[in-house]
Enzyme design. Structure first.
Site, mmCIF file in Angstrom:
data_model
loop_
_atom_site.group_PDB
_atom_site.id
_atom_site.type_symbol
_atom_site.label_atom_id
_atom_site.label_comp_id
_atom_site.label_asym_id
_atom_site.label_seq_id
_atom_site.Cartn_x
_atom_site.Cartn_y
_atom_site.Cartn_z
ATOM 1 N N CYS A 1 0.852 -1.189 0.000
ATOM 2 C CA CYS A 1 0.000 0.000 0.000
ATOM 3 C C CYS A 1 0.889 1.240 0.000
ATOM 4 O O CYS A 1 1.935 1.279 0.645
ATOM 5 C CB CYS A 1 -0.958 0.006 1.180
ATOM 6 S SG CYS A 1 -0.287 0.644 2.721
ATOM 7 N N GLU A 2 0.445 2.226 -0.756
ATOM 8 C CA GLU A 2 1.295 3.407 -0.898
ATOM 9 C C GLU A 2 1.208 4.333 0.308
ATOM 10 O O GLU A 2 2.012 5.248 0.440
ATOM 11 C CB GLU A 2 0.945 4.164 -2.185
ATOM 12 C CG GLU A 2 -0.414 4.812 -2.201
ATOM 13 C CD GLU A 2 -0.700 5.482 -3.543
ATOM 14 O OE1 GLU A 2 -0.052 5.119 -4.542
ATOM 15 O OE2 GLU A 2 -1.573 6.357 -3.571
ATOM 16 N N HIS A 3 0.248 4.083 1.176
ATOM 17 C CA HIS A 3 0.118 4.958 2.346
ATOM 18 C C HIS A 3 1.086 4.565 3.456
ATOM 19 O O HIS A 3 1.537 5.416 4.216
ATOM 20 C CB HIS A 3 -1.316 4.928 2.878
ATOM 21 C CG HIS A 3 -2.303 5.406 1.862
ATOM 22 N ND1 HIS A 3 -3.473 4.731 1.575
ATOM 23 C CD2 HIS A 3 -2.268 6.472 1.034
ATOM 24 C CE1 HIS A 3 -4.126 5.387 0.627
ATOM 25 N NE2 HIS A 3 -3.413 6.436 0.280
ATOM 26 N N HIS A 4 1.362 3.275 3.578
ATOM 27 C CA HIS A 4 2.208 2.797 4.686
ATOM 28 C C HIS A 4 3.369 1.927 4.218
ATOM 29 O O HIS A 4 4.199 1.521 5.021
ATOM 30 C CB HIS A 4 1.362 1.985 5.673
ATOM 31 C CG HIS A 4 0.148 2.721 6.170
ATOM 32 N ND1 HIS A 4 -1.082 2.599 5.567
ATOM 33 C CD2 HIS A 4 0.002 3.598 7.182
ATOM 34 C CE1 HIS A 4 -1.959 3.372 6.196
ATOM 35 N NE2 HIS A 4 -1.334 3.991 7.183
ATOM 36 N N GLN B 1 -5.665 -0.285 -3.588
ATOM 37 C CA GLN B 1 -6.392 -1.409 -4.188
ATOM 38 C C GLN B 1 -7.343 -0.950 -5.298
ATOM 39 O O GLN B 1 -7.484 -1.619 -6.328
ATOM 40 C CB GLN B 1 -7.166 -2.138 -3.079
ATOM 41 C CG GLN B 1 -7.866 -3.397 -3.585
ATOM 42 C CD GLN B 1 -8.576 -4.131 -2.466
ATOM 43 O OE1 GLN B 1 -8.126 -4.093 -1.316
ATOM 44 N NE2 GLN B 1 -9.677 -4.787 -2.775
ATOM 45 N N HIS C 1 -5.370 -6.040 4.215
ATOM 46 C CA HIS C 1 -4.363 -4.982 4.289
ATOM 47 C C HIS C 1 -3.662 -5.030 5.644
ATOM 48 O O HIS C 1 -4.304 -4.839 6.678
ATOM 49 C CB HIS C 1 -5.025 -3.614 4.108
ATOM 50 C CG HIS C 1 -5.544 -3.395 2.719
ATOM 51 N ND1 HIS C 1 -4.979 -2.487 1.853
ATOM 52 C CD2 HIS C 1 -6.555 -3.992 2.038
ATOM 53 C CE1 HIS C 1 -5.639 -2.518 0.703
ATOM 54 N NE2 HIS C 1 -6.593 -3.417 0.791
ATOM 55 N N CYS D 1 -1.783 -2.916 6.894
ATOM 56 C CA CYS D 1 -1.827 -1.627 7.589
ATOM 57 C C CYS D 1 -3.102 -1.492 8.406
ATOM 58 O O CYS D 1 -3.133 -0.747 9.384
ATOM 59 C CB CYS D 1 -1.657 -0.467 6.615
ATOM 60 S SG CYS D 1 -2.952 -0.329 5.378
HETATM 61 ZN ZN LIG Z 1 -1.956 1.303 4.119
#
Ligand SMILES: [Zn+2]
Length: 211
Positions: A95-98, A136, A164, A166
């Site tokens: 995931c690009e956020h975490h 996603q 996920h 995260c």
């Molecule tokens: Zn994430």
């Protein structure tokens, strides 16, 4: 109806790109280790920055993969115009956020309009987009769009079910938080019965979350 299942996550190392700046990744990982209070020189960590750099070269190979090299002339003219379904394609992404993994299964269907793609190529198309920093929803859309652009089919549908890390490891720790996304084009968007046939085939009674 054609119904094929895949268990493996096909990955071709020859397609892994060399464009990642490995020395920069190693230096950054060393800085992270120091920043969390670790000693980057201790035995267990000494080679960690190099290992992480090699790992990213593999996990993020999708940035440097040429879709044409994947497809490699495996598009065939056919008269077949029934729904083709490839289900349970295993995938792993970040995931690009975490920058934590999310992983699960992709189900793909399309209705040809004179052209089909070699079946082993669909998991490779999934990997092309999974092996990047992703969300996603975008990954789902990219897989559908590429198949639409390659084959100009009567319709294409992609459903992605994923867990996920995260969400599972952090915060509220929802250990079974499963997220479902879908992207539908053509007949799958326009025709409820077509959409339903696909969703029933992949074992979903109701329409998954639309994006
Ligand atoms: Zn994430």
């Amino acid at each position: 109806m054609e119904h094929l299942e895949f268990d493996d996550n096909i990955y071709d190392e020859r397609l892994a790109g060399g464009k990642l700046d490995s020395p920069e990744i190693e230096a950054a990982v060393t800085r992270i280790l120091k920043a969390v209070g670790e000693d980057p020189e201790r035995d267990g960590l000494k080679r960690t920055p190099a290992r992480v750099a090699r790992m990213y070269a593999e996990l993020l190979a999708g940035y440097n993969t040429d879709p044409n090299a994947i497809i490699n002339d495996a598009i065939f003219e056919v008269k077949y115009d029934e729904m083709v379904i490839v289900r349970d394609i295993e995938f792993y992404s970040l995931c690009e956020h975490h920058m934590l993994p999310f992983m699960g299964r992709v189900h793909v269907a399309y209705i040809p309009r004179g052209k089909v793609v070699g079946l082993s190529k669909i998991p490779r198309i999934v990997d092309l987009y999974a092996r990047r920093l992703q969300v996603q929803e975008r990954m789902t859309r990219q897989v559908a769009d590429l198949i639409r652009d390659l084959l100009d089919p009567q319709g294409v549908a992609v459903v992605v079910e994923a867990l996920h890390l995260c969400m599972m490891m952090r915060g509220v720790q929802k250990h079974n938080a499963r997220m479902t996304t879908s992207a539908m084009h053509g007949a799958f968007r326009a025709n409820l019965a077509t959409r339903q046939e696909f969703l029933e085939n992949i074992g979903r009674e109701t329409s998954p979350l639309k994006i």
